[in-house]
Structures are given as structure tokens and as C-alpha cells.
Motif scaffolding. Structure first.
Motif, PDB file in Angstrom:
ATOM      1  N   MET A   1       0.843  -1.207   0.000  1.00 44.99           N
ATOM      2  CA  MET A   1       0.000   0.000   0.000  1.00 44.99           C
ATOM      3  C   MET A   1       0.874   1.251   0.000  1.00 44.99           C
ATOM      4  O   MET A   1       1.985   1.252   0.520  1.00 44.99           O
ATOM      5  N   ARG A   2       0.317   2.293  -0.607  1.00 44.25           N
ATOM      6  CA  ARG A   2       1.010   3.573  -0.615  1.00 44.25           C
ATOM      7  C   ARG A   2       0.757   4.317   0.696  1.00 44.25           C
ATOM      8  O   ARG A   2      -0.176   3.984   1.433  1.00 44.25           O
ATOM      9  N   LEU A   3       1.602   5.312   0.949  1.00 40.14           N
ATOM     10  CA  LEU A   3       1.457   6.102   2.170  1.00 40.14           C
ATOM     11  C   LEU A   3       0.081   6.748   2.244  1.00 40.14           C
ATOM     12  O   LEU A   3      -0.535   6.811   3.317  1.00 40.14           O
ATOM     13  N   VAL A   4      -0.426   7.215   1.107  1.00 40.14           N
ATOM     14  CA  VAL A   4      -1.726   7.872   1.086  1.00 40.14           C
ATOM     15  C   VAL A   4      -2.840   6.893   1.466  1.00 40.14           C
ATOM     16  O   VAL A   4      -3.856   7.280   2.062  1.00 40.14           O
ATOM     17  N   ASP A   5      -2.632   5.602   1.149  1.00 38.22           N
ATOM     18  CA  ASP A   5      -3.637   4.599   1.519  1.00 38.22           C
ATOM     19  C   ASP A   5      -3.672   4.410   3.032  1.00 38.22           C
ATOM     20  O   ASP A   5      -4.749   4.270   3.625  1.00 38.22           O
TER      21      ASP A   5
ATOM     22  N   VAL B   1      -1.344  -3.969   8.568  1.00 40.28           N
ATOM     23  CA  VAL B   1      -2.283  -3.616   9.645  1.00 40.28           C
ATOM     24  C   VAL B   1      -1.597  -2.720  10.670  1.00 40.28           C
ATOM     25  O   VAL B   1      -2.173  -1.727  11.134  1.00 40.28           O
ATOM     26  N   VAL B   2      -0.365  -3.084  10.997  1.00 43.44           N
ATOM     27  CA  VAL B   2       0.400  -2.251  11.931  1.00 43.44           C
ATOM     28  C   VAL B   2       0.582  -0.853  11.354  1.00 43.44           C
ATOM     29  O   VAL B   2       0.443   0.159  12.057  1.00 43.44           O
ATOM     30  N   GLY B   3       0.856  -0.755  10.051  1.00 40.73           N
ATOM     31  CA  GLY B   3       1.017   0.550   9.404  1.00 40.73           C
ATOM     32  C   GLY B   3      -0.244   1.387   9.464  1.00 40.73           C
ATOM     33  O   GLY B   3      -0.206   2.601   9.708  1.00 40.73           O
ATOM     34  N   VAL B   4      -1.404   0.718   9.240  1.00 37.34           N
ATOM     35  CA  VAL B   4      -2.684   1.440   9.292  1.00 37.34           C
ATOM     36  C   VAL B   4      -2.919   2.012  10.688  1.00 37.34           C
ATOM     37  O   VAL B   4      -3.305   3.186  10.839  1.00 37.34           O
ATOM     38  N   TYR B   5      -2.661   1.208  11.714  1.00 36.18           N
ATOM     39  CA  TYR B   5      -2.920   1.681  13.077  1.00 36.18           C
ATOM     40  C   TYR B   5      -1.862   2.684  13.552  1.00 36.18           C
ATOM     41  O   TYR B   5      -2.157   3.563  14.354  1.00 36.18           O
ATOM     42  N   ALA B   6      -0.652   2.548  13.036  1.00 40.35           N
ATOM     43  CA  ALA B   6       0.365   3.551  13.359  1.00 40.35           C
ATOM     44  C   ALA B   6      -0.057   4.913  12.809  1.00 40.35           C
ATOM     45  O   ALA B   6       0.060   5.950  13.489  1.00 40.35           O
ATOM     46  N   MET B   7      -0.582   4.902  11.562  1.00 39.01           N
ATOM     47  CA  MET B   7      -1.051   6.153  10.964  1.00 39.01           C
ATOM     48  C   MET B   7      -2.298   6.661  11.683  1.00 39.01           C
ATOM     49  O   MET B   7      -2.444   7.874  11.911  1.00 39.01           O
ATOM     50  N   TYR B   8      -3.180   5.754  12.075  1.00 42.30           N
ATOM     51  CA  TYR B   8      -4.402   6.125  12.793  1.00 42.30           C
ATOM     52  C   TYR B   8      -4.070   6.832  14.110  1.00 42.30           C
ATOM     53  O   TYR B   8      -4.606   7.914  14.413  1.00 42.30           O
ATOM     54  N   LEU B   9      -3.174   6.240  14.889  1.00 40.28           N
ATOM     55  CA  LEU B   9      -2.797   6.838  16.174  1.00 40.28           C
ATOM     56  C   LEU B   9      -2.000   8.129  15.977  1.00 40.28           C
ATOM     57  O   LEU B   9      -2.119   9.070  16.768  1.00 40.28           O
ATOM     58  N   LEU B  10      -1.191   8.164  14.914  1.00 37.70           N
ATOM     59  CA  LEU B  10      -0.433   9.392  14.637  1.00 37.70           C
ATOM     60  C   LEU B  10      -1.375  10.534  14.271  1.00 37.70           C
ATOM     61  O   LEU B  10      -1.164  11.683  14.687  1.00 37.70           O
ATOM     62  N   GLU B  11      -2.411  10.232  13.519  1.00 39.56           N
ATOM     63  CA  GLU B  11      -3.401  11.254  13.174  1.00 39.56           C
ATOM     64  C   GLU B  11      -4.138  11.739  14.423  1.00 39.56           C
ATOM     65  O   GLU B  11      -4.419  12.940  14.565  1.00 39.56           O
TER      66      GLU B  11
END
Length: 438
Positions: free
Chosen positions: A1-5, A344-354
Motif C-alpha cells: 500500500m502507498r502512504l496515502v492509503d 495492519v500495523v502501518g494502518v494503526y500507526a497512521m491512525y494513532l499518529l493522526e
């Protein structure tokens, strides 16, 4: 997945649970918002006070030093010329610049360029028979014989200060002995019972006094402005005068020479080669004392800030951990759709960072808002005490100062997100999810 995803999926989680996200943002951001407000206020009070104290000299600090002359010196026990030479060298060592200052009678004479910030009217308007000067309100009050009523209300004190200003600036004042002074401007200094900026000096109770009481107003010397017509009547003082670009340089210089004094016992014990007694002080107001006071304030703040920041970080970590723990079904759904553990870890890392970014914005808005409210609620008192303490015309005062501590608090909030993900990696494994679902 791309960063934007990753960003899109993380944001989708926030949108899907708006209420939960809002609660998390408030919980995580409120403590850091209070810390940011404290940092903004402390820096704001210090910056504003020091700026007002040094505005006369364009931000520089004017210091006069004296080497004490002893009448009982014998042999090489003391050496006044060596003392003066040492003071000049110390000035240079601490980044200062020695300047030549003259005297006219008992008053000091300075070049107009050095105190340009205090001059409020054109020097060309000074009458030929009057000496152009800068003086604090307390001196002008004596010259004009305008006394401050005892136990006067703050409004009365301010009106008295404005009356002195109107009758002094740009006007000729004849003092005892018939000497005429033409007042070019007003210097800061204690007046009307305001030895500090504390609003309690005006009979007002205000929590800001915790900070304002650390601003020492001190006094200012009467300074004659050299307009070119006084050269034949003046003599050069043997005191050591210097300008420093920063208050910190001046403070280090004053502290150093105070520690370097030597008395008879020190000489006899051979702790120093000769007797010497140095005295140094700022000429206009008390920026050095105020700087020292705020060093103590910052020390206390840093201790409290570190303690509260640690507590806030722990609260943030536990809050984020609970979020991840509650999203078992969502994480399982990602796995069922073919996402790898890393994704999945990337998605949640971005979620918590947001979430951390939103919490950072909330904490900044909260901090700035608290400071603005504090300024607005204290507006009248601040205007009054600044008028009396610095001799300025009544004007709105804003106490607001940025510093690196604010970025530290924001940085901590952002760091919490990846740390939480690392500490909770086990919750993203398919084995762990299977156990939870059962």
C-alpha cells in the motif's frame, strides 16, 4: 500500500468513530494544553518585561562598574589602575563593549544614539538654556512637585503618572538651584508603590502575580543627552561603562566580578594577589535581576513540566492501548481481507499518529486560548502596572511568548503513537486475534 492509503484508512477509522476520537483527543491533549499555556505565559511575561526594560537602548543592557579605591593601600596590596584594566577585559570576555561616558556635575552624559529608544521628541526642539535629559517618573515627580496621594486607587496612580508625563515630556523643568532640564523621554523605574509588576501593588488580586512579582523594576539614573553643546563642560568618568547585546551576557559579567572580589584576609591567605572590590549594576531598570528571577521560575516549571509530561504520556499510551484492544474485530477484518500484519500495523500507526496530530492541535489551541483569556481578564491591571512601572502611555499589554518547550510537548504527543504501536505489536498477530475472538 502507498502512504496515502495508510493515511486514508487511518482517517476513515477516525471518521467512523467521531465521538470516540473526540474524547481521546481531549483526554490526550488537555494536560499538554495546560503545560503549553504555562510556557507561553512565563515566556511572555519575561520577554515583555525585558523588552520594556531595554527598549531605551535598543535591546542592549547598559552596565556601570566601579573599582573601589582604598585609602590604606600599601605596597602592591591594591592597584586601582590594574582593577580598571581587569574590568575592561572582563567586559570584552563576556561579549560587552566598553563605552566612554562623561559627567556634567553629578549627572551622567550619554550620546543620543545610545538611548535613542527612550527619546520621544526631537532633540532639535530643546531650548538653548536647558539641558536635555531622560529621567524616571519618580525623579520627574520630585522635580514637578507632584506627589502621589497615600493609599491611592490604581486609577488615581495612573492619572498621576499621565499628568507627570504631560507636564514633563518635551517641557522645561526648573529644579532647585535654578538648573533647567528639558525632558526628552521617560525611563522605566519603580513608581507609585510598584517595586515589581505584581498587581497586588495596585490592590488587585491576580494569579498572574506568581509571575509578575518576579519582574524587578528597580530604578534608572538621570541621563543627560549629549546634543553636542556640552562637550566643553563635561569630564570623562573613571567608572567603567559598557553595553551588552543580551541580558544573559550582562548577568554573567556582573556575577563574575562579584565573585572575584578580594579583601585583606584573602590577600594574606594568598588567595589573590591584591585587594579589590568591584561593584556593577544596570543603569536603566533591573533586567539582570529579572532575568535571574525567571531562571528560578523556569527551573520550577521544568521540574513540573517533566513530571506532568510523563504522566500525560502514560495516560496517552494507556488510552491508545485501549483503543487498539477494542478494535479486535476491525483488525481481524483487515486480516480476513488479505492484509499482512505489517500493513495492519502501518494502518494503526497512521491512525494513532493522526489522533496525536489532532491532540497536538487541540493542545495548542487550548494553550493559546487560556493565555488569551488570561490576558483579557487582566487587561486593565496589566495596562496600569506597565504604565507605572515603565513610564509609558496607557496601552494594551499582551503576555505571549513562544519557546522550544512547546515543540517538546507537541513532539511527545507525536512520539506516543509509534511507541504505543511497538508496545502492542502482539495485538496485531493472527494468533492473538484468534484467541480474542474465541
Amino acid at each position: 500500500m502507498r502512504l496515502v492509503d495508510y493515511f486514508r484508512l487511518g482517517w476513515a477509522n477516525i471518521v467512523a468513530h467521531k465521538k470516540r476520537a473526540a474524547i481521546v483527543v481531549v483526554i490526550v491533549g488537555v494536560m499538554f494544553g495546560v503545560l503549553i499555556a504555562g510556557s507561553l505565559l512565563i515566556q511572555g511575561v519575561e520577554n515583555t518585561a525585558l523588552d520594556m526594560m531595554t527598549r531605551s537602548t535598543d535591546g542592549k543592557v547598559l552596565v556601570r562598574s566601579v573599582a573601589q579605591q582604598y585609602s590604606f593601600c600599601k605596597d602592591v596590596a591594591c592597584d586601582l589602575e590594574a582593577d580598571k584594566a581587569e574590568l575592561r577585559q572582563r567586559v570584552t570576555d563576556y561579549g560587552g563593549k566598553v563605552i566612554e561616558v562623561k559627567m556634567l556635575g553629578q549627572d551622567y552624559v550619554l550620546d543620543a544614539d545610545l538611548v535613542q529608544g527612550a527619546i520621544e521628541t526631537e532633540l532639535s526642539k530643546a531650548p538653548a538654556d536647558a539641558t536635555p535629559v531622560l529621567a524616571p517618573l519618580s525623579t520627574l515627580s520630585n522635580w514637578l512637585q507632584i506627589s502621589m496621594p497615600e493609599r491611592a486607587a490604581a486609577e488615581v496612580k495612573v492619572r498621576t503618572a499621565q499628568q507627570i508625563r504631560e507636564q514633563a515630556v518635551g517641557q522645561v523643568i526648573t529644579v532647585m538651584g535654578g538648573k533647567k532640564y528639558w525632558v526628552a523621554g521617560i525611563l522605566p523605574g519603580s513608581f507609585g508603590g510598584t517595586s515589581t509588576l505584581a498587581l497586588s501593588g495596585l490592590g488587585q488580586k491576580n494569579p498572574l502575580d506568581i509571575l509578575l512579582s518576579n519582574v524587578e523594576l528597580g530604578g534608572s539614573a538621570v541621563l543627560i543627552i549629549d546634543d553636542g553643546d556640552l562637550r566643553a563642560e563635561t569630564v570623562i568618568t573613571d567608572e567603567i561603562w559598557a553595553t551588552f547585546d543580551t541580558v544573559k551576557q550582562a548577568e554573567r559579567y556582573i556575577a563574575e566580578i562579584a565573585d572575584d572580589n578580594c579583601n585583606v584576609l584573602d590577600v594574606q591567605a594568598k588567595r589573590c594577589p591584591r585587594m579589590k572590590q568591584y561593584e556593577a549594576a544596570t543603569v536603566i531598570s533591573s533586567p539582570v535581576m529579572t532575568y535571574r528571577n525567571f531562571e528560578g521560575v523556569w527551573l520550577v516549571f521544568k521540574i513540573l513540566a517533566i513530571a506532568l509530561a510523563v504522566i500525560g504520556s502514560i495516560v496517552s499510551l494507556s488510552t491508545y492501548t485501549r483503543l487498539v484492544g477494542k478494535d479486535t474485530k476491525v483488525i481481524a477484518l483487515y486480516h480476513a481481507m488479505g492484509a499482512t500484519k505489517r500493513q495492519v500495523v502501518g494502518v494503526y500507526a497512521m491512525y494513532l499518529l493522526e489522533l496525536s496530530l489532532l491532540a497536538s492541535l487541540f493542545s495548542l489551541a487550548l494553550g493559546v486560548g487560556l493565555v488569551l483569556i488570561t490576558n483579557l481578564l487582566s487587561a486593565t491591571g496589566l495596562m496600569q502596572v506597565f504604565t507605572l512601572g515603565f513610564g509609558v502611555a496607557e496601552t494594551r499589554v499582551w503576555l505571549f511568548g513562544w519557546n522550544n518547550w512547546i515543540m517538546v510537548f507537541v513532539g511527545l504527543l507525536l512520539v506516543v503513537a509509534p511507541v504505543c504501536v511497538v508496545l502492542n505489536l502482539y495485538q496485531f498477530s493472527s494468533k492473538k486475534l484468534a484467541q480474542k475472538i474465541k
